[in-house]
Design an enzyme around this catalytic site. Sequence first.
Site, PDB file in Angstrom:
ATOM      1  N   GLY A  46       0.859  -1.067   0.078  1.00 36.51           N
ATOM      2  CA  GLY A  46      -0.074   0.008  -0.054  1.00 36.51           C
ATOM      3  C   GLY A  46       0.854   1.234   0.082  1.00 36.51           C
ATOM      4  O   GLY A  46       1.920   1.262   0.571  1.00 36.51           O
ATOM      5  N   GLN A  51       3.086   9.918   1.226  1.00 40.35           N
ATOM      6  CA  GLN A  51       4.038   9.260   1.210  1.00 40.35           C
ATOM      7  C   GLN A  51       5.251   9.746   0.250  1.00 40.35           C
ATOM      8  O   GLN A  51       6.528   9.730   0.376  1.00 40.35           O
ATOM      9  CB  GLN A  51       4.017   7.796   1.362  1.00 40.35           C
ATOM     10  N   CYS A  89       5.536  -0.216   7.214  1.00 40.58           N
ATOM     11  CA  CYS A  89       5.085   1.115   6.340  1.00 40.58           C
ATOM     12  C   CYS A  89       6.316   1.231   5.585  1.00 40.58           C
ATOM     13  O   CYS A  89       7.457   1.224   6.195  1.00 40.58           O
ATOM     14  CB  CYS A  89       4.727   2.130   7.382  1.00 40.58           C
ATOM     15  N   LEU A  90       5.982   1.731   4.373  1.00 40.41           N
ATOM     16  CA  LEU A  90       7.484   1.947   3.554  1.00 40.41           C
ATOM     17  C   LEU A  90       8.110   3.175   4.210  1.00 40.41           C
ATOM     18  O   LEU A  90       9.280   3.523   3.908  1.00 40.41           O
ATOM     19  CB  LEU A  90       6.894   1.894   2.081  1.00 40.41           C
ATOM     20  N   HIS A 131      -4.777   1.928   7.337  1.00 41.60           N
ATOM     21  CA  HIS A 131      -3.542   2.350   7.332  1.00 41.60           C
ATOM     22  C   HIS A 131      -3.384   3.476   6.188  1.00 41.60           C
ATOM     23  O   HIS A 131      -2.736   4.461   6.668  1.00 41.60           O
ATOM     24  CB  HIS A 131      -2.516   0.929   7.140  1.00 41.60           C
ATOM     25  N   GLU A 132      -3.763   3.169   5.118  1.00 37.87           N
ATOM     26  CA  GLU A 132      -3.482   3.797   4.137  1.00 37.87           C
ATOM     27  C   GLU A 132      -4.229   5.442   4.319  1.00 37.87           C
ATOM     28  O   GLU A 132      -3.763   6.467   3.949  1.00 37.87           O
ATOM     29  CB  GLU A 132      -3.643   3.381   2.767  1.00 37.87           C
ATOM     30  N   HIS A 135      -2.835   7.999   6.437  1.00 38.53           N
ATOM     31  CA  HIS A 135      -1.711   8.371   5.892  1.00 38.53           C
ATOM     32  C   HIS A 135      -2.408   9.687   5.345  1.00 38.53           C
ATOM     33  O   HIS A 135      -1.562  10.728   5.361  1.00 38.53           O
ATOM     34  CB  HIS A 135      -1.047   7.668   4.910  1.00 38.53           C
TER      35      HIS A 135
HETATM   36 NI    NI Z   1       2.336   3.344   5.434  1.00 39.06          NI
END
Ligand code: NI
Length: 155
Positions: A46, A51, A89-90, A131-132, A135
């Site tokens: 995701g 991000q 998370c990236l 989660h997304e 963000h």
């Molecule tokens: Ni994330």
Amino acid sequence: MAILKILKENDTGLRLHSREVSEITPRILRLLDDMKETMRDADGCGLAAPQVGVLRRVVVMETEPGKMLELINPVIKKAEGEQCEIEGCLSLPGKSGKVKRPAHVIVEALDRNGKLCRYDGYELNARCFCHEIDHLDGILYSDKAIEMYKNTDND
Ligand code: NI
């Protein structure tokens, strides 16, 4: 398409609120394509536009290989039940954490053609939607984690 730079944990850009997309322009379509390529390159499931430094309500998700979702202005319409699982998370490489999330969510979002789509998410999908979408409001999973872990491998 291009691989974009992913902002990391202490970048203040991750903490800002993203704006709704009012019109699906070629620029938004390009953003979706670049985000998909960036997510695959980073081996994530995701990615949210903030991000990659773009404060728009745009998300891509691929929780199953080949099942790519493109979400514009995603909204959680219903959340029920509870699960407590490990997330990563990236933007927080080398870390993971245990987060309490709904077991099931119903999400509505526009696709790239501007069509309103409805998604049922369970288990990993429910976690990923939450989660997304967090963000987009400047929230990281580490804010909500019951416990954080340092990963020994470097993912
Ligand atoms: Ni994330």
